[in-house]
Scaffold this motif. Structure first.
Motif, mmCIF file in Angstrom:
data_model
loop_
_atom_site.group_PDB
_atom_site.id
_atom_site.type_symbol
_atom_site.label_atom_id
_atom_site.label_comp_id
_atom_site.label_asym_id
_atom_site.label_seq_id
_atom_site.Cartn_x
_atom_site.Cartn_y
_atom_site.Cartn_z
ATOM 1 N N UNK A 57 0.827 -1.208 0.000
ATOM 2 C CA UNK A 57 0.000 0.000 0.000
ATOM 3 C C UNK A 57 0.861 1.259 0.000
ATOM 4 N N UNK A 58 1.915 1.258 0.788
ATOM 5 C CA UNK A 58 2.788 2.430 0.852
ATOM 6 C C UNK A 58 3.421 2.720 -0.496
ATOM 7 N N UNK A 59 3.820 1.686 -1.201
ATOM 8 C CA UNK A 59 4.421 1.878 -2.527
ATOM 9 C C UNK A 59 3.375 2.284 -3.552
ATOM 10 N N UNK A 60 2.197 1.688 -3.477
ATOM 11 C CA UNK A 60 1.161 1.997 -4.464
ATOM 12 C C UNK A 60 0.718 3.449 -4.368
ATOM 13 N N UNK A 61 0.733 4.014 -3.166
ATOM 14 C CA UNK A 61 0.329 5.414 -3.006
ATOM 15 C C UNK A 61 1.311 6.372 -3.668
ATOM 16 N N UNK A 62 2.489 5.910 -4.009
ATOM 17 C CA UNK A 62 3.462 6.759 -4.714
ATOM 18 C C UNK A 62 3.223 6.773 -6.224
ATOM 19 N N UNK A 63 2.273 5.990 -6.692
ATOM 20 C CA UNK A 63 1.989 5.900 -8.122
ATOM 21 C C UNK A 63 0.773 6.752 -8.456
ATOM 22 N N UNK A 64 0.862 7.533 -9.535
ATOM 23 C CA UNK A 64 -0.187 8.475 -9.907
ATOM 24 C C UNK A 64 -1.126 7.951 -10.993
ATOM 25 N N UNK A 65 -0.819 6.799 -11.573
ATOM 26 C CA UNK A 65 -1.580 6.316 -12.713
ATOM 27 C C UNK A 65 -2.779 5.476 -12.327
ATOM 28 N N UNK A 66 -3.459 4.908 -13.343
ATOM 29 C CA UNK A 66 -4.656 4.094 -13.089
ATOM 30 C C UNK A 66 -4.319 2.758 -12.443
ATOM 31 N N UNK A 67 -5.180 2.329 -11.530
ATOM 32 C CA UNK A 67 -4.986 1.091 -10.783
ATOM 33 C C UNK A 67 -6.273 0.278 -10.837
ATOM 34 N N UNK A 68 -6.156 -1.004 -11.100
ATOM 35 C CA UNK A 68 -7.290 -1.924 -11.031
ATOM 36 C C UNK A 68 -7.004 -2.939 -9.936
ATOM 37 N N UNK A 69 -7.868 -2.984 -8.923
ATOM 38 C CA UNK A 69 -7.741 -3.930 -7.822
ATOM 39 C C UNK A 69 -8.803 -5.013 -7.967
ATOM 40 N N UNK A 70 -8.401 -6.255 -7.858
ATOM 41 C CA UNK A 70 -9.294 -7.403 -7.973
ATOM 42 C C UNK A 70 -9.312 -8.130 -6.633
ATOM 43 N N UNK A 71 -10.483 -8.185 -6.031
ATOM 44 C CA UNK A 71 -10.628 -8.871 -4.746
ATOM 45 C C UNK A 71 -11.272 -10.233 -4.957
ATOM 46 N N UNK A 72 -10.653 -11.257 -4.404
ATOM 47 C CA UNK A 72 -11.208 -12.610 -4.469
ATOM 48 C C UNK A 72 -11.990 -12.877 -3.185
ATOM 49 N N UNK A 73 -13.302 -13.010 -3.308
ATOM 50 C CA UNK A 73 -14.149 -13.078 -2.122
ATOM 51 C C UNK A 73 -14.016 -14.397 -1.368
ATOM 52 N N UNK A 74 -13.411 -15.422 -1.975
ATOM 53 C CA UNK A 74 -13.227 -16.709 -1.305
ATOM 54 C C UNK A 74 -11.755 -16.983 -1.000
ATOM 55 N N UNK A 75 -10.959 -15.951 -0.970
ATOM 56 C CA UNK A 75 -9.524 -16.109 -0.751
ATOM 57 C C UNK A 75 -9.247 -16.463 0.707
ATOM 58 N N UNK A 76 -8.500 -17.543 0.934
ATOM 59 C CA UNK A 76 -8.148 -17.961 2.287
ATOM 60 C C UNK A 76 -6.783 -17.445 2.719
ATOM 61 N N UNK A 77 -5.984 -16.971 1.775
ATOM 62 C CA UNK A 77 -4.604 -16.606 2.084
ATOM 63 C C UNK A 77 -4.505 -15.192 2.628
ATOM 64 N N UNK A 78 -5.215 -14.254 2.031
ATOM 65 C CA UNK A 78 -5.042 -12.853 2.427
ATOM 66 C C UNK A 78 -6.176 -12.379 3.333
ATOM 67 N N UNK A 79 -6.863 -13.317 3.992
ATOM 68 C CA UNK A 79 -7.827 -12.952 5.020
ATOM 69 C C UNK A 79 -7.222 -13.221 6.389
ATOM 70 N N UNK A 80 -7.556 -12.403 7.358
ATOM 71 C CA UNK A 80 -6.976 -12.543 8.689
ATOM 72 C C UNK A 80 -7.849 -13.369 9.622
ATOM 73 N N UNK A 81 -9.061 -13.732 9.198
ATOM 74 C CA UNK A 81 -9.907 -14.613 10.008
ATOM 75 C C UNK A 81 -10.308 -15.824 9.169
ATOM 76 N N UNK A 82 -11.483 -15.769 8.567
ATOM 77 C CA UNK A 82 -11.957 -16.847 7.688
ATOM 78 C C UNK A 82 -12.450 -16.215 6.392
ATOM 79 N N UNK A 83 -12.468 -16.969 5.282
ATOM 80 C CA UNK A 83 -12.903 -16.382 4.003
ATOM 81 C C UNK A 83 -14.317 -15.825 4.045
ATOM 82 N N UNK A 84 -15.167 -16.405 4.910
ATOM 83 C CA UNK A 84 -16.544 -15.909 4.976
ATOM 84 C C UNK A 84 -16.608 -14.486 5.529
ATOM 85 N N UNK A 85 -15.622 -14.110 6.331
ATOM 86 C CA UNK A 85 -15.552 -12.742 6.861
ATOM 87 C C UNK A 85 -14.879 -11.867 5.807
#
Length: 548
Positions: free
Chosen positions: A393-421
């Motif tokens: 996030x800190x590095x991305x805020x230094x970029x001025x161009x267009x950004x596309x973020x894709x969130x995977x709603x069933x991702x188990x890796x980048x969730x801090x509790x469970x995918x359902x949350x």
């Protein structure tokens, strides 16, 4: 005799590709079968060596406890070791003789030696027909090449490219000799954890045994890229001495206009360009440059943040100065942990066209704390900040161009509790931090609450429609106002739009752009997010929208 010695010491040959026609369309299907040389049985020796290497501390401890490390026991053991070495030398000689009697291998070793002496276009074209141990592949691009450094902004040094360093944990504390001595045990522990368990947990693809198990799949992936997509493999030498394995597919000579754009793919923590996210832009018709993390497959080194950034730097330089793409024609596409190198490239090369982050996160610390015991919180935080600081996030805020973020709603890796949350998905935090930096006045208290409300909705489309109706949003008006703001004050973020908002500020939210082929965040390329602001001031409505 010299040729026999070259066969004995030569690299392992995995595959011989068919002769490629330069005028054939890149998407053509191979017309003739590929000649394959089976990996020699000595490859199992490397597996056993890897197992012995990682288990050696336990073996030495066991031998010491049993008293086998005394002089009377070591001397007989050395005789056995010498006999084993002679046996291995004999096997290597037999292998060399077998290679020497094989006309295909003799032709290959002749081409390889000729390419090392003279890297002419013809020699490199002939060498590209072989898939062999990448250690013996000649270097195609050097980070110090004059053509790549004369226009750069200082460029990297032998110590590596510049990274954003974390702030000290205890600011204002005098850095005296006594304090350094007190911190030394913690620093040593953090170093050991990061260079043993931490790095392998963070980048399991760098573990040799996993790579060995995936070798047949990786070879098939390389064959597909070379034979069906006319891919060109290259070795890049980074400023830290690591050799980076890359694959380039050129679509500029096709009739598809998107072929003029280059997509640089950054893989995940167990991903390889042979079987990774490179297939998505290939299917869309773009020119593609894939590369492997340091320590992955043909790339050397270990995947620490500094080495990762060094590798990404030489990849971008290769794309600009050797492949001939302008920064404005380059798109960075990253999967998961590849978001670190993607955001670093966006920060360091602000003229690139766009950044796409798929299933990425804002910071590594919350994810590391999730998988470690609570009693290790201080050690984990210190280790990540000092040695494994993936501050996307800190590095991305230094970029001025267009950004596309894709969130995977069933991702188990980048969730801090469970995918359902779904709110524990760190992709939300990456988006919020970017919005708060770019639109600080819009992302105030109530605005932040509405954005979170949309992000935690079970059905984003229904929730977006509800919020649009509640705030009476008119998207066209929003777009026109923000375009006017951009024309008057320039495109550089952060924007002060909304700074004159009155107390009657109603709300703002993120909504998906319409498109029946992208119904929700589970779609492969998801949907573009738009920021919508509506504020009322004395009966006058000012609305704005900006695509990230």
């Amino acid at each position: 005799m010299a040729k026999l010695l070259s066969c004995v010491l030569g690299p392992r040959l995995y595959k011989i590709y068919r002769e490629r026609d330069s005028e054939r369309a890149p998407s053509g299907v191979p017309e003739t079968p590929t000649s394959v040389t089976a990996p020699p049985s000595s490859s199992w020796a490397s597996v056993f060596w890897s197992i012995s290497y990682y288990s050696s501390p336990f073996a030495f401890f066991y031998l010491y406890r049993k008293g086998y490390l005394s002089l009377s026991k070591v001397v007989p053991f050395s005789h056995y070791a010498g006999t084993l070495l002679l046996l291995l030398a004999g096997v290597a000689c037999l292998r060399g003789i077998g290679r020497w009697t094989n006309p295909q291998y003799r032709q290959f070793i002749t081409i390889l030696e000729a390419t090392h002496r003279n890297q002419s276009a013809e020699n490199k074209r002939q060498l590209a027909n072989y898939n062999f141990d990448f250690k013996s592949w000649p270097v195609d691009f050097h980070w110090k090449e004059p053509s790549s450094r004369k226009e750069s902004r200082g460029g990297p040094s032998y110590q590596g490219v510049a990274l954003l360093r974390p702030e000290p944990l205890h600011r204002g504390t005098a850095d005296t000799l006594l304090n350094r001595v007190k911190k030394l045990p913690c620093q040593i522990t953090s170093y050991l954890v990061a260079h043993t368990l931490g790095r392998r947990m963070l980048y399991p693809g760098s573990v040799y045994l996993l790579q060995k198990a995936l070798m047949p799949v990786l070879l098939q992936g390389q064959a597909r890229l070379v034979e069906e997509c006319n891919g060109r493999r290259a070795k890049l030498l980074a400023c830290d001495g690591n050799e980076i394995d890359t694959m380039f597919v050129d679509r500029r000579e096709t009739s598809e206009p998107q072929g003029q754009k280059l997509v640089i793919c950054c893989e995940g923590n167990a991903g390889f360009y042979e079987v990774g996210c490179i297939s998505t832009p290939l299917e869309a018709g773009y020119s593609v440059l894939g590369w492997n993390h340091p320590g992955f497959a043909g790339s050397t080194g270990v995947p620490f943040p500094q080495n990762e950034a060094n590798a990404m730097d030489v990849v971008v330089q290769f794309a600009i100065y050797r492949l001939g793409f302008q920064p404005q024609d380059i798109i960075i596409y990253a999967w998961s942990i590849g978001g670190f190198t993607a955001t670093w490239a966006a920060m360091s090369y602000p003229d690139i066209s766009a950044v796409i982050l798929d299933a990425s996160f804002d910071d590594l610390v919350p994810l590391a704390l999730k998988v470690m015991p609570d009693s290790w919180r201080g050690l984990v935080t210190r280790t990540v900040r000092q040695h494994l600081n993936l501050n996307n996030a800190e590095q991305l805020c230094r970029y001025q161009g267009p950004v596309l973020l894709i969130r995977r709603t069933k991702d188990e890796i980048i969730t801090t509790t469970v995918p359902e949350d779904i709110m524990s998905n760190r992709g939300n935090d990456l988006l919020l931090k970017l919005l708060q930096y770019r639109y600080p006045c819009v992302m105030a208290e109530e605005g932040l609450r509405v954005v979170r409300q949309w992000l935690e909705a079970s059905s984003q489309l229904e929730e977006a429609a509800s919020i649009f109706s509640r705030w009476e949003v008119e998207e066209d008006w929003c777009l026109s106002v923000l375009r006017s703001y951009q024309a008057e004050r320039g495109p550089d973020f952060p924007w002060s739009v909304g700074s004159e908002a009155s107390a009657q500020l109603r709300g703002h939210t993120l909504h998906p752009a319409p498109g029946p082929e992208l119904p929700d965040a589970l779609a492969p390329l998801a949907t573009t997010l738009a920021l919508v602001l509506k504020e009322w001031d004395g009966g006058r409505c000012e609305e704005g929208s900006s695509y990230l």
